[in-house]
Motif scaffolding. Structure first.
Motif, PDB file in Angstrom:
ATOM      1  N   MET A   1       0.855  -1.187   0.000  1.00  0.00           N
ATOM      2  CA  MET A   1       0.000   0.000   0.000  1.00  0.00           C
ATOM      3  C   MET A   1       0.886   1.232   0.000  1.00  0.00           C
ATOM      4  O   MET A   1       1.888   1.269   0.679  1.00  0.00           O
ATOM      5  N   GLY A   2       0.444   2.214  -0.733  1.00  0.00           N
ATOM      6  CA  GLY A   2       1.264   3.401  -0.836  1.00  0.00           C
ATOM      7  C   GLY A   2       0.512   4.673  -0.517  1.00  0.00           C
ATOM      8  O   GLY A   2      -0.599   4.671   0.003  1.00  0.00           O
ATOM      9  N   SER A   3       1.167   5.755  -0.848  1.00  0.00           N
ATOM     10  CA  SER A   3       0.643   7.076  -0.558  1.00  0.00           C
ATOM     11  C   SER A   3      -0.690   7.333  -1.262  1.00  0.00           C
ATOM     12  O   SER A   3      -1.589   7.945  -0.690  1.00  0.00           O
ATOM     13  N   THR A   4      -0.821   6.861  -2.482  1.00  0.00           N
ATOM     14  CA  THR A   4      -2.056   7.077  -3.236  1.00  0.00           C
ATOM     15  C   THR A   4      -3.222   6.353  -2.582  1.00  0.00           C
ATOM     16  O   THR A   4      -4.327   6.901  -2.487  1.00  0.00           O
ATOM     17  N   VAL A   5      -2.987   5.142  -2.110  1.00  0.00           N
ATOM     18  CA  VAL A   5      -4.045   4.380  -1.443  1.00  0.00           C
ATOM     19  C   VAL A   5      -4.483   5.110  -0.182  1.00  0.00           C
ATOM     20  O   VAL A   5      -5.678   5.237   0.086  1.00  0.00           O
ATOM     21  N   TRP A   6      -3.524   5.615   0.598  1.00  0.00           N
ATOM     22  CA  TRP A   6      -3.876   6.344   1.815  1.00  0.00           C
ATOM     23  C   TRP A   6      -4.672   7.603   1.485  1.00  0.00           C
ATOM     24  O   TRP A   6      -5.642   7.926   2.171  1.00  0.00           O
ATOM     25  N   LYS A   7      -4.275   8.313   0.455  1.00  0.00           N
ATOM     26  CA  LYS A   7      -5.011   9.525   0.082  1.00  0.00           C
ATOM     27  C   LYS A   7      -6.451   9.194  -0.268  1.00  0.00           C
ATOM     28  O   LYS A   7      -7.371   9.919   0.115  1.00  0.00           O
ATOM     29  N   ILE A   8      -6.663   8.114  -0.983  1.00  0.00           N
ATOM     30  CA  ILE A   8      -8.023   7.713  -1.360  1.00  0.00           C
ATOM     31  C   ILE A   8      -8.817   7.297  -0.126  1.00  0.00           C
ATOM     32  O   ILE A   8      -9.947   7.754   0.082  1.00  0.00           O
ATOM     33  N   ILE A   9      -8.233   6.445   0.697  1.00  0.00           N
ATOM     34  CA  ILE A   9      -8.936   5.959   1.889  1.00  0.00           C
ATOM     35  C   ILE A   9      -9.164   7.098   2.885  1.00  0.00           C
ATOM     36  O   ILE A   9     -10.277   7.283   3.379  1.00  0.00           O
ATOM     37  N   GLY A  10      -8.124   7.835   3.196  1.00  0.00           N
ATOM     38  CA  GLY A  10      -8.228   8.908   4.192  1.00  0.00           C
ATOM     39  C   GLY A  10      -9.160  10.032   3.766  1.00  0.00           C
ATOM     40  O   GLY A  10     -10.045  10.444   4.517  1.00  0.00           O
ATOM     41  N   THR A  11      -8.987  10.509   2.549  1.00  0.00           N
ATOM     42  CA  THR A  11      -9.819  11.603   2.061  1.00  0.00           C
ATOM     43  C   THR A  11     -11.248  11.147   1.832  1.00  0.00           C
ATOM     44  O   THR A  11     -12.198  11.850   2.194  1.00  0.00           O
ATOM     45  N   GLY A  12     -11.416   9.985   1.248  1.00  0.00           N
ATOM     46  CA  GLY A  12     -12.758   9.469   0.993  1.00  0.00           C
ATOM     47  C   GLY A  12     -13.564   9.275   2.260  1.00  0.00           C
ATOM     48  O   GLY A  12     -14.734   9.654   2.337  1.00  0.00           O
ATOM     49  N   SER A  13     -12.927   8.696   3.278  1.00  0.00           N
ATOM     50  CA  SER A  13     -13.642   8.474   4.537  1.00  0.00           C
ATOM     51  C   SER A  13     -13.989   9.804   5.209  1.00  0.00           C
ATOM     52  O   SER A  13     -15.076   9.953   5.775  1.00  0.00           O
ATOM     53  N   ALA A  14     -13.093  10.783   5.140  1.00  0.00           N
ATOM     54  CA  ALA A  14     -13.358  12.086   5.741  1.00  0.00           C
ATOM     55  C   ALA A  14     -14.505  12.806   5.040  1.00  0.00           C
ATOM     56  O   ALA A  14     -15.372  13.406   5.685  1.00  0.00           O
ATOM     57  N   ILE A  15     -14.536  12.737   3.729  1.00  0.00           N
ATOM     58  CA  ILE A  15     -15.607  13.395   2.974  1.00  0.00           C
ATOM     59  C   ILE A  15     -16.950  12.743   3.276  1.00  0.00           C
ATOM     60  O   ILE A  15     -17.940  13.438   3.552  1.00  0.00           O
ATOM     61  N   LEU A  16     -16.994  11.423   3.225  1.00  0.00           N
ATOM     62  CA  LEU A  16     -18.254  10.727   3.507  1.00  0.00           C
ATOM     63  C   LEU A  16     -18.736  10.980   4.930  1.00  0.00           C
ATOM     64  O   LEU A  16     -19.930  11.187   5.162  1.00  0.00           O
ATOM     65  N   ALA A  17     -17.812  10.975   5.877  1.00  0.00           N
ATOM     66  CA  ALA A  17     -18.189  11.231   7.266  1.00  0.00           C
ATOM     67  C   ALA A  17     -18.709  12.657   7.445  1.00  0.00           C
ATOM     68  O   ALA A  17     -19.684  12.882   8.163  1.00  0.00           O
ATOM     69  N   GLY A  18     -18.069  13.615   6.790  1.00  0.00           N
ATOM     70  CA  GLY A  18     -18.528  15.006   6.884  1.00  0.00           C
ATOM     71  C   GLY A  18     -19.913  15.186   6.302  1.00  0.00           C
ATOM     72  O   GLY A  18     -20.756  15.893   6.870  1.00  0.00           O
ATOM     73  N   LEU A  19     -20.188  14.545   5.169  1.00  0.00           N
ATOM     74  CA  LEU A  19     -21.519  14.629   4.552  1.00  0.00           C
ATOM     75  C   LEU A  19     -22.576  13.986   5.450  1.00  0.00           C
ATOM     76  O   LEU A  19     -23.665  14.545   5.643  1.00  0.00           O
ATOM     77  N   ALA A  20     -22.263  12.819   5.984  1.00  0.00           N
ATOM     78  CA  ALA A  20     -23.215  12.132   6.858  1.00  0.00           C
ATOM     79  C   ALA A  20     -23.469  12.937   8.135  1.00  0.00           C
ATOM     80  O   ALA A  20     -24.614  13.054   8.587  1.00  0.00           O
ATOM     81  N   ALA A  21     -22.431  13.513   8.703  1.00  0.00           N
ATOM     82  CA  ALA A  21     -22.589  14.301   9.925  1.00  0.00           C
ATOM     83  C   ALA A  21     -23.431  15.547   9.686  1.00  0.00           C
ATOM     84  O   ALA A  21     -24.229  15.932  10.534  1.00  0.00           O
ATOM     85  N   LEU A  67     -12.871  11.131  13.513  1.00  0.00           N
ATOM     86  CA  LEU A  67     -13.065   9.723  13.826  1.00  0.00           C
ATOM     87  C   LEU A  67     -12.893   8.842  12.591  1.00  0.00           C
ATOM     88  O   LEU A  67     -12.268   7.778  12.667  1.00  0.00           O
ATOM     89  N   ALA A  68     -13.426   9.277  11.462  1.00  0.00           N
ATOM     90  CA  ALA A  68     -13.308   8.483  10.232  1.00  0.00           C
ATOM     91  C   ALA A  68     -11.858   8.385   9.764  1.00  0.00           C
ATOM     92  O   ALA A  68     -11.410   7.316   9.338  1.00  0.00           O
ATOM     93  N   THR A  69     -11.120   9.476   9.853  1.00  0.00           N
ATOM     94  CA  THR A  69      -9.720   9.452   9.431  1.00  0.00           C
ATOM     95  C   THR A  69      -8.888   8.560  10.344  1.00  0.00           C
ATOM     96  O   THR A  69      -8.013   7.822   9.885  1.00  0.00           O
ATOM     97  N   ARG A  70      -9.179   8.592  11.643  1.00  0.00           N
ATOM     98  CA  ARG A  70      -8.467   7.720  12.577  1.00  0.00           C
ATOM     99  C   ARG A  70      -8.749   6.244  12.279  1.00  0.00           C
ATOM    100  O   ARG A  70      -7.850   5.418  12.289  1.00  0.00           O
ATOM    101  N   LYS A  71     -10.020   5.928  12.012  1.00  0.00           N
ATOM    102  CA  LYS A  71     -10.372   4.546  11.678  1.00  0.00           C
ATOM    103  C   LYS A  71      -9.733   4.131  10.358  1.00  0.00           C
ATOM    104  O   LYS A  71      -9.282   2.990  10.204  1.00  0.00           O
ATOM    105  N   ALA A  72      -9.697   5.037   9.399  1.00  0.00           N
ATOM    106  CA  ALA A  72      -9.062   4.732   8.115  1.00  0.00           C
ATOM    107  C   ALA A  72      -7.570   4.469   8.312  1.00  0.00           C
ATOM    108  O   ALA A  72      -7.000   3.566   7.698  1.00  0.00           O
ATOM    109  N   ALA A  73      -6.923   5.242   9.178  1.00  0.00           N
ATOM    110  CA  ALA A  73      -5.502   5.034   9.454  1.00  0.00           C
ATOM    111  C   ALA A  73      -5.271   3.692  10.159  1.00  0.00           C
ATOM    112  O   ALA A  73      -4.291   3.002   9.877  1.00  0.00           O
ATOM    113  N   GLN A  74      -6.189   3.327  11.055  1.00  0.00           N
ATOM    114  CA  GLN A  74      -6.086   2.021  11.707  1.00  0.00           C
ATOM    115  C   GLN A  74      -6.227   0.891  10.685  1.00  0.00           C
ATOM    116  O   GLN A  74      -5.477  -0.086  10.727  1.00  0.00           O
ATOM    117  N   PHE A  75      -7.190   1.027   9.781  1.00  0.00           N
ATOM    118  CA  PHE A  75      -7.383   0.027   8.735  1.00  0.00           C
ATOM    119  C   PHE A  75      -6.144  -0.065   7.849  1.00  0.00           C
ATOM    120  O   PHE A  75      -5.674  -1.161   7.529  1.00  0.00           O
TER     121      PHE A  75
END
Length: 92
Positions: A1-21, A67-75
């Motif tokens: 896994m590389g930087s691009t994967v983290w950007k997708i996972i981290g940013t995607g989870s943050a955006i979805l969490a912000g919209l849901a919140a 919270l979403a970014t922390r969970k994404a980092a754990q994953f």
């Protein structure tokens, strides 16, 4: 896994969490009996109501993104065996 994967996972989870919140904050606002059509940017909206709405949605979105970014980092760490470089390379 590389930087691009983290950007997708981290940013995607943050955006979805912000919209849901924001959706949840809107429902809380309406259940509290407040005007559902409040627009904090509208100068005709009451200032106190606009400020309260902005604070509620901002707090909800910020907490959810954190919270979403922390969970994404754990994953990511569990899958890759290390934390994302963008997190471990920071000087605090």
């Amino acid at each position: 896994m590389g930087s691009t994967v983290w950007k997708i996972i981290g940013t995607g989870s943050a955006i979805l969490a912000g919209l849901a919140a924001t959706k949840v904050a809107d429902q809380i606002w309406q259940k509290a009996g407040q005007d559902k059509a409040i627009d904090p940017k509208d100068p005709d909206s009451p200032f106190a109501a606009a400020l309260a709405y902005a604070a509620l949605t901002g707090l909800a979105a910020g907490v959810a993104r954190t919270l979403a970014t922390r969970k994404a980092a754990q994953f990511y760490a569990k899958s890759a065996g290390h934390k994302p470089a963008e997190i471990t390379d920071r000087d605090l």
